[in-house]
Design an enzyme around this catalytic site. Structure first.
Site, PDB file in Angstrom:
ATOM      1  N   LYS A 261      12.329  -4.175   2.638  1.00  0.00           N
ATOM      2  CA  LYS A 261      12.473  -5.901   2.371  1.00  0.00           C
ATOM      3  C   LYS A 261      13.989  -6.182   1.904  1.00  0.00           C
ATOM      4  O   LYS A 261      14.434  -7.167   2.365  1.00  0.00           O
ATOM      5  CB  LYS A 261      11.580  -6.456   1.573  1.00  0.00           C
ATOM      6  CG  LYS A 261      10.020  -6.435   2.215  1.00  0.00           C
ATOM      7  CD  LYS A 261       9.021  -7.192   1.117  1.00  0.00           C
ATOM      8  CE  LYS A 261       7.761  -7.086   1.246  1.00  0.00           C
ATOM      9  NZ  LYS A 261       6.730  -7.702   0.382  1.00  0.00           N
TER      10      LYS A 261
ATOM     11  N   GLU B 196      -1.873   1.524   2.573  1.00  0.00           N
ATOM     12  CA  GLU B 196      -1.190   0.697   1.408  1.00  0.00           C
ATOM     13  C   GLU B 196      -1.453   1.256   0.068  1.00  0.00           C
ATOM     14  O   GLU B 196      -0.912   1.168  -0.885  1.00  0.00           O
ATOM     15  CB  GLU B 196      -0.989  -0.711   1.950  1.00  0.00           C
ATOM     16  CG  GLU B 196       0.266  -1.394   1.173  1.00  0.00           C
ATOM     17  CD  GLU B 196       0.228  -2.644   1.600  1.00  0.00           C
ATOM     18  OE1 GLU B 196       1.228  -2.935   2.169  1.00  0.00           O
ATOM     19  OE2 GLU B 196      -0.353  -3.731   1.314  1.00  0.00           O
TER      20      GLU B 196
ATOM     21  N   GLY C 247      -3.707  -7.965  -1.982  1.00  0.00           N
ATOM     22  CA  GLY C 247      -3.266  -8.927  -0.386  1.00  0.00           C
ATOM     23  C   GLY C 247      -4.535  -8.323   0.436  1.00  0.00           C
ATOM     24  O   GLY C 247      -5.300  -8.738   1.578  1.00  0.00           O
ATOM     25  N   ARG C 248      -4.463  -6.746   0.572  1.00  0.00           N
ATOM     26  CA  ARG C 248      -5.403  -6.135   1.392  1.00  0.00           C
ATOM     27  C   ARG C 248      -6.949  -6.097   1.303  1.00  0.00           C
ATOM     28  O   ARG C 248      -7.677  -5.511   2.160  1.00  0.00           O
ATOM     29  CB  ARG C 248      -5.053  -4.665   1.815  1.00  0.00           C
ATOM     30  CG  ARG C 248      -4.887  -3.773   0.322  1.00  0.00           C
ATOM     31  CD  ARG C 248      -3.993  -2.658   0.619  1.00  0.00           C
ATOM     32  NE  ARG C 248      -3.584  -2.012  -0.912  1.00  0.00           N
ATOM     33  CZ  ARG C 248      -2.666  -2.214  -1.591  1.00  0.00           C
ATOM     34  NH1 ARG C 248      -1.691  -3.246  -1.178  1.00  0.00           N
ATOM     35  NH2 ARG C 248      -2.531  -1.484  -2.509  1.00  0.00           N
TER      36      ARG C 248
ATOM     37  N   HIS D 154      -9.515   9.181  26.598  1.00  0.00           N
ATOM     38  CA  HIS D 154      -8.597   9.408  27.878  1.00  0.00           C
ATOM     39  C   HIS D 154      -7.022   9.281  27.268  1.00  0.00           C
ATOM     40  O   HIS D 154      -6.375   9.134  28.182  1.00  0.00           O
ATOM     41  CB  HIS D 154      -8.857   8.369  28.885  1.00  0.00           C
ATOM     42  CG  HIS D 154     -10.538   8.610  29.208  1.00  0.00           C
ATOM     43  ND1 HIS D 154     -10.818   9.527  30.234  1.00  0.00           N
ATOM     44  CD2 HIS D 154     -11.423   7.741  28.945  1.00  0.00           C
ATOM     45  CE1 HIS D 154     -12.173   9.293  30.404  1.00  0.00           C
ATOM     46  NE2 HIS D 154     -12.586   8.268  29.618  1.00  0.00           N
TER      47      HIS D 154
ATOM     48  N   LYS E  65      -0.402 -14.921   0.146  1.00  0.00           N
ATOM     49  CA  LYS E  65      -0.640 -14.927  -1.529  1.00  0.00           C
ATOM     50  C   LYS E  65       0.519 -15.197  -2.265  1.00  0.00           C
ATOM     51  O   LYS E  65       0.478 -16.059  -3.136  1.00  0.00           O
ATOM     52  CB  LYS E  65      -0.972 -13.274  -1.840  1.00  0.00           C
ATOM     53  CG  LYS E  65      -1.432 -13.134  -3.061  1.00  0.00           C
ATOM     54  CD  LYS E  65      -1.846 -11.796  -3.600  1.00  0.00           C
ATOM     55  CE  LYS E  65      -1.844 -11.527  -4.841  1.00  0.00           C
ATOM     56  NZ  LYS E  65      -2.098 -10.052  -5.484  1.00  0.00           N
TER      57      LYS E  65
ATOM     58  N   GLU F 266       8.633 -13.418   6.843  1.00  0.00           N
ATOM     59  CA  GLU F 266       7.960 -13.410   8.207  1.00  0.00           C
ATOM     60  C   GLU F 266       7.218 -14.760   8.286  1.00  0.00           C
ATOM     61  O   GLU F 266       6.973 -15.521   9.149  1.00  0.00           O
ATOM     62  CB  GLU F 266       7.091 -12.184   8.550  1.00  0.00           C
ATOM     63  CG  GLU F 266       7.958 -10.769   8.633  1.00  0.00           C
ATOM     64  CD  GLU F 266       7.778 -10.131   7.488  1.00  0.00           C
ATOM     65  OE1 GLU F 266       7.977 -10.617   6.214  1.00  0.00           O
ATOM     66  OE2 GLU F 266       7.940  -8.850   7.397  1.00  0.00           O
TER      67      GLU F 266
HETATM   68  O1  F6P Z   1       3.843  -5.817   2.993  1.00  0.00           O
HETATM   69  C1  F6P Z   1       3.411  -6.048   1.431  1.00  0.00           C
HETATM   70  C2  F6P Z   1       2.698  -7.270   1.205  1.00  0.00           C
HETATM   71  O2  F6P Z   1       2.855  -7.408   0.116  1.00  0.00           O
HETATM   72  C3  F6P Z   1       1.011  -6.847   1.558  1.00  0.00           C
HETATM   73  O3  F6P Z   1       0.523  -6.028   0.350  1.00  0.00           O
HETATM   74  C4  F6P Z   1       0.704  -8.226   1.533  1.00  0.00           C
HETATM   75  O4  F6P Z   1      -0.791  -8.411   2.017  1.00  0.00           O
HETATM   76  C5  F6P Z   1       1.491  -8.584   2.726  1.00  0.00           C
HETATM   77  O5  F6P Z   1       2.789  -8.242   2.341  1.00  0.00           O
HETATM   78  C6  F6P Z   1       1.582 -10.136   2.825  1.00  0.00           C
HETATM   79  O6  F6P Z   1       1.966 -11.061   1.355  1.00  0.00           O
HETATM   80  P1  F6P Z   1       1.830 -12.497   1.195  1.00  0.00           P
HETATM   81  O7  F6P Z   1       0.232 -12.818   1.386  1.00  0.00           O
HETATM   82  O8  F6P Z   1       2.172 -12.582  -0.087  1.00  0.00           O
HETATM   83  O9  F6P Z   1       2.339 -13.218   2.273  1.00  0.00           O
END
Ligand code: F6P
Length: 547
Positions: free
Chosen positions: A511, A352, A266-267, A383, A206, A212
């Site tokens: 972060k 979240e 995002g979620r 189990h 987003k 990452e």
């Molecule tokens: O970890 C926080 C967060 O902002 C989430 O809410 C989001 O889904 C994720 O990081 C990834 O963010 P992006 O889509 O901006 O890479």
């Protein structure tokens, strides 16, 4: 904005939850032969049975009062109406617009967002069909065989969960992979499965600033360029983002970018361009069927009265268990192997969203908010951790999910699976009394001191709450309904708990600190002041890496 503990219904529910006055679930079932009919609800092929909770009609009426007094109806209208209910980020919350299958406009600040949503969906359709038909070719003219979605959190968990859930709709000649972890092992293991000439990378972010995702995207880009050269990038990379500038800066042509908007959390984004990997995996028509299922649940949530509203009732039962009976967790237990990633997906959605302890008007809350969520598919979990759910000292309400039909009719596997899910819910509800345990042990030949010693270990307290979600078959429409059900459940709970379910400031601090620590790990940079533990760990890593 009203703190929930000040509401009259909250006070009444507190009194109702008095353990001495609360009937057991066995008693509730024994005294009400219609209990299943009274405490279950069906929408199309999806049934919610919430009868195995410690509630009676009066409790349910009080919970519905609580929802009304907390302003759930007005909040629901505000969300569907595009009001900026994400208060800290001044944003609308409109994932429901992404699956609006009607002609109704949805406005953000006076502008109807439906035309741009439809335009992106049309581009997703064309693109996914081209990839699936082989019309979209790699740089050397070969069709795509592997698609790698690179993203994390909401840009990974939704599509990854759905792709697995609908695996029976995938094609064997087009594999979809999900690369999320910054641990290089994840990239290395996925790239081993792919060939540069036939691999398409979908970079999903987003913000397009997530450390990452950018690290993984750079690694993928280097891998591709070293095999096929710089000119290959435009044939093998597309982006899903709200940030065209950052996409261009990364080196992806914005003509290959699928857009979404800041009012998509995002979620909550798998319904947007973030769902492109789903459309490629199962076909756009199936993707649209999933949107249709979510829309059916949206319409139900938007229009049904609270007492006949599935997400509202699921939410209220959760509030009862958490705030009045003391549950701190919830187990998500899909008896459906295809839903093996559902608990991980719902962890982000729920934790979240509602893992907050500041009320909307900025005060520390004095009531419990979102629960710890975990889970595994059945019967595997039985189990592993069910022991604690049956006999542990903590109350862990469960959501069981199961389909009447299977995509894989092998022998009597599916009936074995179904008998297990029903048995678990029944066992948690009934428990085993001393008389029952004594009779069993006697029948097994025990007596005297050995029987008395064994007896306390063989008792099950029962009264352990669960919901069962039963559906005909895990198809795209049903999955859409299920996911929208949980989204709206989380929404209703957030309103009752008076928190903002749509920001996530809690992920920021870690972060920021990681950015400061990164250069300190390399060995030649001075370590800035840290606590002795962090400093000691940094020093040890330096020694172990060089020693
Ligand atoms: O970890 C926080 C967060 O902002 C989430 O809410 C989001 O889904 C994720 O990081 C990834 O963010 P992006 O889509 O901006 O890479």
């Amino acid at each position: 904005m009203t703190h929930p503990t000040t509401l009259p219904a909250w006070q009444a529910l507190t009194e109702k939850a008095d353990p001495k006055a609360l009937p057991s679930m066995r008693e509730l079932f024994a005294t009400d032969p219609d209990r299943f009919a009274t405490f279950s609800l069906r929408l199309d092929d999806l049934l919610l049975d919430y009868s195995k909770n410690r509630i009676d009609r009066e409790t349910r009426a009080l919970l519905l009062d609580l929802a009304r007094q907390a302003g759930v109806e007005a909040a629901r209208e505000a969300m569907f109406g595009g009001e900026p209910i994400n208060l800290t980020e001044h944003r609308s919350v409109l994932h429901v617009a992404l699956r609006n299958r009607s002609d109704r406009p949805v406005r953000v600040g006076g502008t109807d967002v439906m035309p741009e949503i439809r335009a992106v969906l049309a581009r997703m359709k064309t693109f996914s069909e081209r990839v699936r038909s082989g019309a979209w070719r790699g740089a050397t003219g070969k069709p795509i065989r592997d698609v790698v979605n690179i993203g994390i959190g909401g840009s990974d968990l939704g599509p990854a969960m759905v792709a697995d859930a609908l695996k029976s709709y995938q094609r064997p000649d087009l594999a979809v992979h999900f690369l999320s972890n910054v641990d290089g092992t994840h990239a290395a293991e996925i790239l081993k499965l792919c060939a540069p000439e036939t691999t398409l990378f979908i970079v999903a972010s987003k913000t397009f600033t997530t450390q990452e995702t950018l690290a993984n995207a750079r690694t993928a880009r280097d891998w591709l360029v070293s095999a096929l050269g710089e000119a290959a990038v435009e044939h093998h990379f597309v982006a899903l983002s709200t940030n065209a500038k950052a996409v261009a800066a990364f080196g992806i042509d914005t003509a290959n970018m699928f857009e979404f908007w800041d009012w998509v959390g995002g979620r909550y984004s798998l319904w947007s361009a973030i769902g492109l990997s789903i459309a490629v995996a199962i076909g756009f028509d199936r993707f649209e069927e999933m949107l249709g299922g979510a829309y059916a649940m949206d319409e139900h949530f938007r229009t049904a009265p609270l007492e006949a509203n599935m997400p509202v009732l699921l939410a209220l039962v959760g509030v009862w268990n958490a705030n009045f009976l003391g549950a701190e967790a919830i187990a998500i237990l899909p008896y459906d192997q295809y839903l093996h990633r559902l608990p991980a997906y719902l962890q982000q959605l729920d934790m979240e969203s509602n893992g907050k302890s500041t009320s909307r008007d900025g005060h520390p809350v004095t009531w419990s908010t979102g629960p710890v969520l975990f889970g595994e598919p059945g019967t595997n979990g039985q189990h592993a951790f069910y022991q604690l759910i049956h006999q542990g000292s903590r109350l862990v309400p469960c959501d069981f999910l199961a389909s009447a039909e299977t995509h894989n009719p092998l022998g009597n596997h599916h009936l074995l699976l179904l008998s297990n899910v029903l048995a678990q819910a029944e066992a948690l509800m009934r428990g085993k009394t001393e008389d029952e345990a004594r009779a069993e042990l006697t029948k097994a030949g025990l007596s005297g001191a050995e029987l008395e010693a064994q007896l306390p270990h063989r008792l099950f307290p029962g009264n352990r709450p669960s919901n069962t979600l039963l559906y005909r078959s895990l198809d795209p429409r049903t999955l859409g309904m299920l996911l929208a059900l949980y989204e709206h459940k989380v929404f209703v709970q957030g309103v009752i708990w008076d928190i903002n379910s749509f920001d996530q400031w809690g992920v920021e601090l870690g972060k920021a600190l990681a950015k400061a620590i990164l250069p300190e790990l390399s060995g030649d940079t001075p370590v800035t002041p840290h606590d002795s533990s962090t400093a000691g760990l940094i020093a040890t890593i330096r020694t172990l890496r060089t020693g």
